[in-house]
Enzyme design. Structure first.
Site, PDB file in Angstrom:
ATOM      1  N   HIS A   1      -3.684   1.762   7.833  1.00 58.35           N
ATOM      2  CA  HIS A   1      -2.336   2.084   7.361  1.00 58.35           C
ATOM      3  C   HIS A   1      -1.570   2.710   8.538  1.00 58.35           C
ATOM      4  O   HIS A   1      -2.178   3.364   9.394  1.00 58.35           O
ATOM      5  CB  HIS A   1      -2.370   3.126   6.236  1.00 58.35           C
TER       6      HIS A   1
ATOM      7  N   GLU B   1       0.820  -1.209   0.000  1.00 55.25           N
ATOM      8  CA  GLU B   1       0.000   0.000   0.000  1.00 55.25           C
ATOM      9  C   GLU B   1       0.854   1.260   0.000  1.00 55.25           C
ATOM     10  O   GLU B   1       0.400   2.351   0.339  1.00 55.25           O
ATOM     11  CB  GLU B   1      -0.965  -0.032   1.187  1.00 55.25           C
TER      12      GLU B   1
ATOM     13  N   CYS C   1      -2.945  11.312   3.670  1.00 52.89           N
ATOM     14  CA  CYS C   1      -3.312  10.286   2.677  1.00 52.89           C
ATOM     15  C   CYS C   1      -3.357  10.870   1.283  1.00 52.89           C
ATOM     16  O   CYS C   1      -3.150  10.164   0.297  1.00 52.89           O
ATOM     17  CB  CYS C   1      -4.705   9.725   2.943  1.00 52.89           C
TER      18      CYS C   1
HETATM   19  O1  SUG Z   1      -7.790   2.618   0.873  1.00 55.25           O
HETATM   20  N1  SUG Z   1     -10.590   4.662   1.228  1.00 55.25           N
HETATM   21  C1  SUG Z   1      -9.159   4.540   1.191  1.00 55.25           C
HETATM   22  C2  SUG Z   1      -8.509   5.514   2.139  1.00 55.25           C
HETATM   23  C3  SUG Z   1      -7.017   5.509   1.993  1.00 55.25           C
HETATM   24  C4  SUG Z   1      -6.325   6.367   2.999  1.00 55.25           C
HETATM   25  N2  SUG Z   1      -4.939   6.386   2.755  1.00 55.25           N
HETATM   26  C5  SUG Z   1      -3.985   6.419   3.692  1.00 55.25           C
HETATM   27  N3  SUG Z   1      -4.233   6.166   4.943  1.00 55.25           N
HETATM   28  N4  SUG Z   1      -2.807   6.677   3.304  1.00 55.25           N
HETATM   29  C6  SUG Z   1      -8.742   3.096   1.503  1.00 55.25           C
HETATM   30  O2  SUG Z   1      -9.342   2.488   2.383  1.00 55.25           O
HETATM   31  C7  SUG Z   1     -12.853   4.212   0.481  1.00 55.25           C
HETATM   32  C8  SUG Z   1     -13.589   3.873  -0.772  1.00 55.25           C
HETATM   33  C9  SUG Z   1     -15.071   3.688  -0.586  1.00 55.25           C
HETATM   34  O3  SUG Z   1     -15.508   3.245   0.472  1.00 55.25           O
HETATM   35  O4  SUG Z   1     -15.787   3.998  -1.532  1.00 55.25           O
HETATM   36  C10 SUG Z   1     -11.364   4.067   0.303  1.00 55.25           C
HETATM   37  O5  SUG Z   1     -10.902   3.434  -0.609  1.00 55.25           O
END
Ligand code: SUG
Length: 431
Positions: free
Chosen positions: A241, A174, A356
């Site tokens: 994460h 990731e 993020c």
């Molecule tokens: O991968 N949310 C992302 C958020 C990512 C956050 N990134 C970091 N912490 N670096 C994920 O979970 C939600 C999509 C949805 O529910 O439609 C989503 O993908």
């Protein structure tokens, strides 16, 4: 040689919506089914970029891939025109269709692991594109991100862009959200900390595999990488994460006390490797509060005049214990001397805070010349992006709207206008 760190923010795409696609991400699950506001989301992101630019921090942007991703669906056997492919997928496999509509590329901290030139075997900046194998919707981003980053970081004298790791879940990766670099300054040799999960039987998935982190370190030829297991309680509280519970910049590591399984072992090792390290831990902030406020998902940036700023999500001001922790951090003896609050609520509601939304790339002045500089922001480009978003991004999307062909046309036309705009960004901006 002078180094700067450029923050490349993901521009929120026109299909931003709340389809509840990420188990283990509390906000994504909680806000499932809500109405999303793509135009407001993209404008909030752009406003954050402007705030960083005003602080004198170099800022770039990464455009979203084309969504809905009919081409990705063709790989699963859907045929016909774009509208036929999308219509059939919506009817036959709604979850797959929703994955192909996601605007999740906005969270560019998951685009790649960036290994800074002073730390790599060949002295180039290495970008290992993340395969995002643990979530279907996110895995669709990987090849497009590889193409985009290969285009931007194009000079092989300064950059090596690696394809996403193969082998799916066993190498689930990731990207930078699970990597921290500590160094006396951006241009100095750094200590690379790779934070990972492991199958421990909890209800929430552990999304970064140690194998993937090891492969990234190997690909960059990073010497003496440090591997740290995420705290089990943190993962099971929704820290999917590491960047939900820790952030590092130069000599500072700001972390929740439960971020790492072996807190003392890690801190001892880092203190030994980096004299002058400041480990800043909070007191009185529970994991639940850390996850709901995203305090640790603040960006921690070095300021041109010296010192560091914490770029906090507005939600941090709403929890008294969290705000008290911010005041304590600012008053204590460490380089963090400014707190700047930004509103990225639309992204937050899907589990993405300020950190993020950006991919940090430390580069030398020479390496900057080896990039496609159309992706670096200046005032004129920022303004042009903002106007385009205001004119072309849909105002509101409820999950059921995703199956409406009128929305597909609107989103694809908005994306085409964005590509055209970027093509016209010819001059290299001054940083
Ligand atoms: O991968 N949310 C992302 C958020 C990512 C956050 N990134 C970091 N912490 N670096 C994920 O979970 C939600 C999509 C949805 O529910 O439609 C989503 O993908």
């Amino acid at each position: 040689m002078s180094f700067v760190e450029v923050n490349f923010d993901g521009l929120v795409g026109p299909t931003h919506n709340y389809a509840g696609l990420s188990p283990g991400n509390v906000a994504s699950q909680t806000n499932y089914g809500e109405v999303a506001y793509p135009r407001a989301a993209a404008l909030q992101g752009l406003e954050k970029m402007r705030v960083l630019m005003e602080l004198g921090v170099p800022q770039g942007f990464l455009p979203p891939p084309r969504r809905p991703a009919a081409d990705a669906l063709r790989a699963y056997g859907f045929r016909g025109s774009e509208a036929e492919v999308l219509g059939a997928a919506a009817a036959e496999d709604l979850a797959l269709f929703r994955a192909a509509c996601s605007a999740s590329s906005m969270w560019r901290a998951n685009a790649a692991t960036v290994l800074a030139a002073p730390d790599t075997a060949d002295g180039r900046t290495h970008l290992v594109v993340a395969n995002l194998a643990s979530m279907l919707h996110r895995s669709l981003e990987a090849q497009e991100t590889y193409a985009l980053l290969s285009r931007i970081f194009r000079d092989p004298e300064h950059f090596a862009v690696h394809a996403p790791l193969p082998a799916g879940r066993h190498f689930s990766d990731e990207g930078a959200a699970n990597h921290m670099r500590l160094a006396t300054d951006h241009g100095a040799r750094g200590v690379n900390v790779f934070v990972h999960g492991e199958p421990r039987g909890g209800a929430f998935p552990e999304r970064q595999s140690r194998r993937a982190s090891e492969a990234a370190a190997r690909l960059g030829g990073v010497q003496d990488p440090v591997f740290a297991l995420q705290g089990m309680a943190a993962v099971q509280s929704g820290a999917f994460h590491n960047d939900v519970v820790a952030v590092a910049n130069e000599t500072v590591l700001l972390a929740h006390p439960e971020a790492f399984e072996d807190r003392e072992g890690l801190f001892d090792e880092l203190a030994r490797r980096l004299p002058g390290l400041h480990v800043v831990e909070t007191e009185g902030v529970s994991l639940a509060e850390a996850v709901s406020s995203y305090l640790f998902n603040s960006q921690l940036v070095s300021l041109p005049e010296g010192g560091m700023a914490l770029i906090l999500p507005a939600e941090s001001c709403e929890t008294p214990s969290v705000w008290r922790a911010v005041e304590t951090i600012l008053a204590a003896n460490n380089p963090i001397n400014r707190a700047v609050v930004v509103d990225v609520r639309e992204s937050m509601r899907n589990g993405g805070g300020p950190a993020c939304l950006r991919l940090r790339v430390p580069v030398s002045a020479a390496a900057l010349q080896g990039m496609d500089r159309r992706y670096l922001l200046n005032a004129a480009r920022w303004e042009a992006l903002m106007r385009l978003v205001e004119a072309r991004w849909p105002e509101a999307i409820a999950p059921d709207d995703l199956a409406d062909p009128a929305l597909w046309s609107e989103a694809l036309a908005a994306h085409a206008s964005l590509e055209k705009l970027i093509e016209g960004f010819a001059d290299a901006p001054r940083l």
